[in-house]
Design a protein around this motif. Structure first.
Motif, mmCIF file in Angstrom:
data_model
loop_
_atom_site.group_PDB
_atom_site.id
_atom_site.type_symbol
_atom_site.label_atom_id
_atom_site.label_comp_id
_atom_site.label_asym_id
_atom_site.label_seq_id
_atom_site.Cartn_x
_atom_site.Cartn_y
_atom_site.Cartn_z
ATOM 1 N N LEU A 172 0.863 -1.188 0.000
ATOM 2 C CA LEU A 172 0.000 0.000 0.000
ATOM 3 C C LEU A 172 0.896 1.232 0.000
ATOM 4 O O LEU A 172 1.726 1.396 0.900
ATOM 5 C CB LEU A 172 -0.905 -0.009 1.242
ATOM 6 N N LEU A 185 -5.064 -7.067 2.888
ATOM 7 C CA LEU A 185 -6.297 -6.302 2.714
ATOM 8 C C LEU A 185 -7.481 -7.261 2.596
ATOM 9 O O LEU A 185 -7.604 -8.002 1.616
ATOM 10 C CB LEU A 185 -6.191 -5.434 1.462
ATOM 11 N N GLU A 206 -2.229 -3.352 -10.036
ATOM 12 C CA GLU A 206 -2.078 -2.117 -9.251
ATOM 13 C C GLU A 206 -3.416 -1.381 -9.268
ATOM 14 O O GLU A 206 -3.919 -1.023 -10.329
ATOM 15 C CB GLU A 206 -0.973 -1.253 -9.854
ATOM 16 N N PHE A 239 -2.514 0.103 -4.442
ATOM 17 C CA PHE A 239 -2.264 -1.193 -3.819
ATOM 18 C C PHE A 239 -1.774 -2.149 -4.888
ATOM 19 O O PHE A 239 -2.473 -2.405 -5.873
ATOM 20 C CB PHE A 239 -3.542 -1.744 -3.162
#
Length: 442
Positions: A172, A185, A206, A239
């Motif tokens: 992150l 996550l 991404e 992320f």
């Protein structure tokens, strides 16, 4: 000796104790004679020092000690004779005590502030009405429990493409470079709009999003980061997926049955469902019993309508905790303390009037149940049963006997509540799990 009670209000008073020389001097003289026999003072053979010297050396300390002993025993005896119930401990009024001239005074007067309640009347009959809550073990609850078990005993996989409820492990990063962290996550914690970005992605993907808006709940808890880090995770972030973690539910087969309930305890899916239903029912009964009894306590506390000496109790709490608790903490916790104190007074009154007593055997049995529950939760239940007596003895003897007294009090409270439930009007109400959760939240 003269002891007088001066009531300032319906729940506060002062106890004054006056001592004259005849009350304490014989004991002081006897103690000094004993000192003289044992004293080893330079220049004199043991026990041969002059009485005047012994008095000069030890007279004041012996006087203070003997008077304190007289005050303690006299105050306790006087309080026991009264019809009211004292709260906390007597608080000595220090101004007069600080002005005492121990070397020259012959008569002494001491005063103590007390808080008390009297005329506590607890009427237990059918006019008191309460609800006996019962939870329904419905199909949804059973299905949810089985699903949780299958997930708990499921196996971890690393698929190529993400799905809802997966965990994405990756980096992150804030787009401005101010923050970077590698973490896991949970997709189940994302709102609907943001979730779409994370479903169907592969390793190396991404994704751009704002965690502070996309994540449902507390950022610190969801991402398992510090308070300081959580405060920084706001704005545009990316992320980058390093791995996809998924738990595949365990099959409803003999391997799962044996893992959950032990070898050959359950042999069919139908038996498994019935066993889950039985355990859910027992768990629900425990939860609703606690909730019902708390509501009955609230009812009895309300009916007692005690007028407690709040300022006295706050002062006593400050002194009893020796400065370890701040005034703001006392103010914050005081309502809960008052409720617990009132319930304790009510419970003791009911027990006294109806000859309800906690026996040693009850204490041992309750401690055994507590320890069995703790061992079962750690998976050590049956194999540790042979050592139960040792566990019970160690617990009850621990904490300078306070553990025993706590269990003793808990047993008496249980018996009082059982007695009350037999005497009042209890109306059963069946609830769904969701409705019960609402009650708990409120």
């Amino acid at each position: 000796m003269e002891i007088t009670l001066d009531k300032h209000s319906a729940n506060q008073a002062s106890i004054k104790i006056k001592l004259n020389e005849a009350d304490y001097q014989p004991k002081v003289d006897a103690k000094l004679k004993d000192y003289a026999k044992k004293a080893n003072i330079k220049g004199f053979r043991p026990g041969k020092a002059p009485a005047a010297m012994i008095k000069n050396l030890y007279g004041t300390s012996v006087l203070v000690e003997e008077i304190n002993d007289i005050l303690s025993s006299s105050l306790n005896d006087y309080i026991k004779e009264q019809s009211f119930k004292i709260l906390g401990d007597p608080l000595p009024e220090t101004k007069a005590a600080e002005a005492i001239d121990w070397k020259n005074q012959k008569e002494f007067e001491f005063a103590y502030k007390i808080g008390f309640v009297e005329n506590l009347d607890v009427k237990i009959d059918e006019s008191l009405k309460a609800t006996d809550y019962k939870l329904e073990v419905d199909k949804k609850a059973i299905d949810d429990a089985i699903q949780n078990i299958r997930r708990q005993y499921g196996k971890m996989t690393n698929p190529e493409v993400s799905q809802e409820n997966d965990f994405l492990y990756g980096d992150l990063k804030a787009t401005d470079g101010s923050y970077e962290q590698t973490l896991s996550l949970p997709l189940s914690k994302l709102d609907g709009r943001s979730l779409k970005k994370f479903i169907g992605v592969e390793k190396g993907a991404e994704i751009e999003f704002d965690p502070s808006k996309a994540i449902k709940g507390d950022l610190k808890e969801v991402l398992n980061v510090s308070d300081e880090d959580a405060s920084k995770i706001s704005g545009t972030f990316t992320f980058t997926v390093q791995n996809i973690n998924r738990t595949e539910d365990a099959d409803l087969d003999q391997e799962l049955f044996d893992k959950v309930f032990g070898p050959d305890q359950v042999k069919t899916e139908e038996e498994f469902v019935e066993k889950v239903k039985e355990i859910l029912g027992e768990s629900y009964d425990r939860e609703t019993k606690v909730f019902t009894e708390e509501k009955i306590k609230d009812l009895l506390v309300e009916k007692a309508n005690l007028d407690l000496p709040e300022e006295f109790l706050k002062e006593w709490l400050r002194k009893a905790n020796e400065g370890k608790v701040s005034d703001s903490e006392i103010e914050k916790e005081f309502p809960a303390y008052v409720k617990q104190l009132t319930w304790s007074l009510v419970s003791n009154k009911i027990a006294e009037e109806n000859e309800i007593k906690a026996e040693h055997e009850d204490v041992v049995a309750k401690t055994q149940d507590m320890i069995r529950e703790q061992l079962a939760s750690s998976g050590l239940g049956s194999q540790m049963e042979d050592n139960m007596d040792m566990f019970v003895n160690n617990y009850l003897q621990g904490n300078d006997g306070q553990n025993y007294m706590q269990i003793l009090t808990a047993v008496q409270n249980d018996k009082v509540l059982d007695f009350v439930k037999e005497k009042i009007t209890l109306k059963e109400e069946k609830l769904s799990v969701d409705k019960f959760k609402e009650l708990l939240e409120n």
